[in-house]
Design a protein around this motif. Structure first.
Motif, PDB file in Angstrom:
ATOM      1  N   LYS A  16       0.835  -1.200   0.000  1.00  0.00           N
ATOM      2  CA  LYS A  16       0.000   0.000   0.000  1.00  0.00           C
ATOM      3  C   LYS A  16       0.876   1.258   0.000  1.00  0.00           C
ATOM      4  O   LYS A  16       0.608   2.238  -0.693  1.00  0.00           O
ATOM      5  CB  LYS A  16      -0.862  -0.014   1.262  1.00  0.00           C
ATOM      6  N   ARG A  19       2.394   1.854  -3.415  1.00  0.00           N
ATOM      7  CA  ARG A  19       1.453   2.420  -4.396  1.00  0.00           C
ATOM      8  C   ARG A  19       1.240   3.913  -4.139  1.00  0.00           C
ATOM      9  O   ARG A  19       1.151   4.714  -5.077  1.00  0.00           O
ATOM     10  CB  ARG A  19       0.125   1.658  -4.361  1.00  0.00           C
ATOM     11  N   MET A 121      -6.077   6.881  -3.486  1.00  0.00           N
ATOM     12  CA  MET A 121      -6.370   6.379  -2.142  1.00  0.00           C
ATOM     13  C   MET A 121      -7.817   5.914  -2.047  1.00  0.00           C
ATOM     14  O   MET A 121      -8.142   4.956  -1.344  1.00  0.00           O
ATOM     15  CB  MET A 121      -6.082   7.454  -1.090  1.00  0.00           C
ATOM     16  N   GLU A 125      -7.193   2.046  -3.223  1.00  0.00           N
ATOM     17  CA  GLU A 125      -7.081   1.471  -1.868  1.00  0.00           C
ATOM     18  C   GLU A 125      -8.417   1.341  -1.170  1.00  0.00           C
ATOM     19  O   GLU A 125      -8.509   0.634  -0.170  1.00  0.00           O
ATOM     20  CB  GLU A 125      -6.133   2.319  -1.009  1.00  0.00           C
TER      21      GLU A 125
ATOM     22  N   ALA B  51      -4.049  -1.789  -8.203  1.00  0.00           N
ATOM     23  CA  ALA B  51      -4.186  -2.417  -6.887  1.00  0.00           C
ATOM     24  C   ALA B  51      -3.316  -3.671  -6.763  1.00  0.00           C
ATOM     25  O   ALA B  51      -3.064  -4.145  -5.650  1.00  0.00           O
ATOM     26  CB  ALA B  51      -5.649  -2.765  -6.624  1.00  0.00           C
TER      27      ALA B  51
END
Lengths: 171, 171
Positions: A16, A19, A121, A125, B51
């Protein structure tokens, strides 16, 4: 926080964090480097991490701040320096361009840093507005506004390119 | 179809919840998308592909830092060992030598055989001198012993007198 806890709680966040770093720095190698730097810093401060309530948000915020510092310190890493440079392709180039995902990435990378970070985000995410607000140190309203602006800009570009392709087809 | 249009409109305004956005993603993933909305399929495909991006070796710098102190220790021990071995080798090869010599009349004599004979000669000379000086003294002791001989006779008489006295008393 001992090494086991660090391995179980912090290290899984690496993807995460990568990214997020890549979204800000627009460069995969620099993003990997930034993640490694952050892991070192978090390790050094591991004794204080037990006190952190929202470890996910804390580390994401730290990642963003670290990336912004890198941008400030290194003038060569400008917001516009990307792995893939965005340019207005003519319709002929567009028809040859098979990877539309590549094109969309270009469009997103071309947004201002805050907008592209927020849109990723949220859409990559799946973070809530409150979480994004914490990470970016903005209000939820400001996050919502920036998210909307980013998505609308992307839509405009998609429609624009689609229109050009259709015009060329008609010709 | 109408619902999706409205949802998409809401999405670009930044007004959808995470739940609603997941619904949109599922719709575009399913593949059965209306022609009007097909141009947005790639946008959600892009988010899905991003992702999947992962950090590579996030612990790289941390492990490098942790190895450095160990390497320094190993190096220190290695250098110390090499230095000690070298010194030992030199000590064995070139042991310390003490200079042995005597000084006779201001002259440095390093010939051990000569020095030994010289010392023996000198010691014999001292011995002779000692014997010579002791001779008169020995003579004196002899004279005194001879002079004391009558005294020994007296002691014998005394013993006899005591014997006689004892014999008389018993009676």
């Amino acid at each position: 926080m001992d090494s086991n806890q660090f391995n179980n709680l912090v290290i899984p966040l690496s993807d995460k964090l990568f990214r997020l770093a890549k979204s800000i720095l627009c460069n995969g190698e620099l993003a990997q480097d930034a993640v490694q730097d952050l892991i070192v810093k978090l390790w050094e401060k591991r004794d204080n991490l037990d006190e952190v309530e929202n470890l996910n948000g804390f580390t994401m915020r730290a990642m963003r701040n670290l990336c912004l510092d890198k941008i400030r310190q290194n003038k060569d890493i400008s917001e516009l320096q990307t792995d893939i440079e965005y340019s207005e392709l003519n319709p002929y180039q567009q028809t040859e361009q098979k990877d539309l995902v590549f094109r969309i990435k270009q469009m997103i990378n071309n947004l201002p840093e805050l907008q592209r970070t927020i849109i990723r985000m949220r859409d990559v995410e799946g973070l809530e507005l409150s979480e994004i607000a914490f990470i970016t140190s903005l209000t939820e309203n400001a996050v919502s506004v920036n998210l909307s602006r980013a998505r609308l800009k992307i839509r405009e570009r998609i429609l624009n390119e689609n229109r050009k392709v259709e015009e060329m087809q008609w010709k | 179809m109408e619902i999706m249009n409205e949802l998409l409109e809401k999405y670009f305004k930044g007004e959808t919840s995470v739940c609603e956005e997941n619904e949109l993603k599922q719709y575009f993933k399913a593949g059965n998308v209306s022609s009007e909305l097909k141009i947005y399929s790639t946008l959600f495909d892009t988010f899905d592909s991003e992702a999947l991006e992962k950090a590579v070796n996030p612990l790289k710098k941390l492990t490098q830092r942790q190895r450095k102190p160990i390497r320094i220790w190993i190096r220190s021990f290695a250098y110390t060992g090499i230095a000690a071995s070298l010194m030992l080798f030199l000590f064995i090869k070139y042991p310390f030598q003490v200079d042995n010599y005597a000084v006779v009349s201001g002259n440095k004599i390093e010939d051990t055989e000569f020095a030994e004979k010289y010392v023996e000669k000198k010691l014999n000379h001292v011995n002779d001198m000692l014997n010579k000086s002791m001779r008169p003294l020995n003579n004196s002791f002899e004279n005194v012993r001879n002079d004391l001989q009558p005294m020994n006779k007296l002691i014998n008489v005394k013993e006899k007198m005591e014997k006689i006295q004892n014999t008389i008393q018993i009676k």
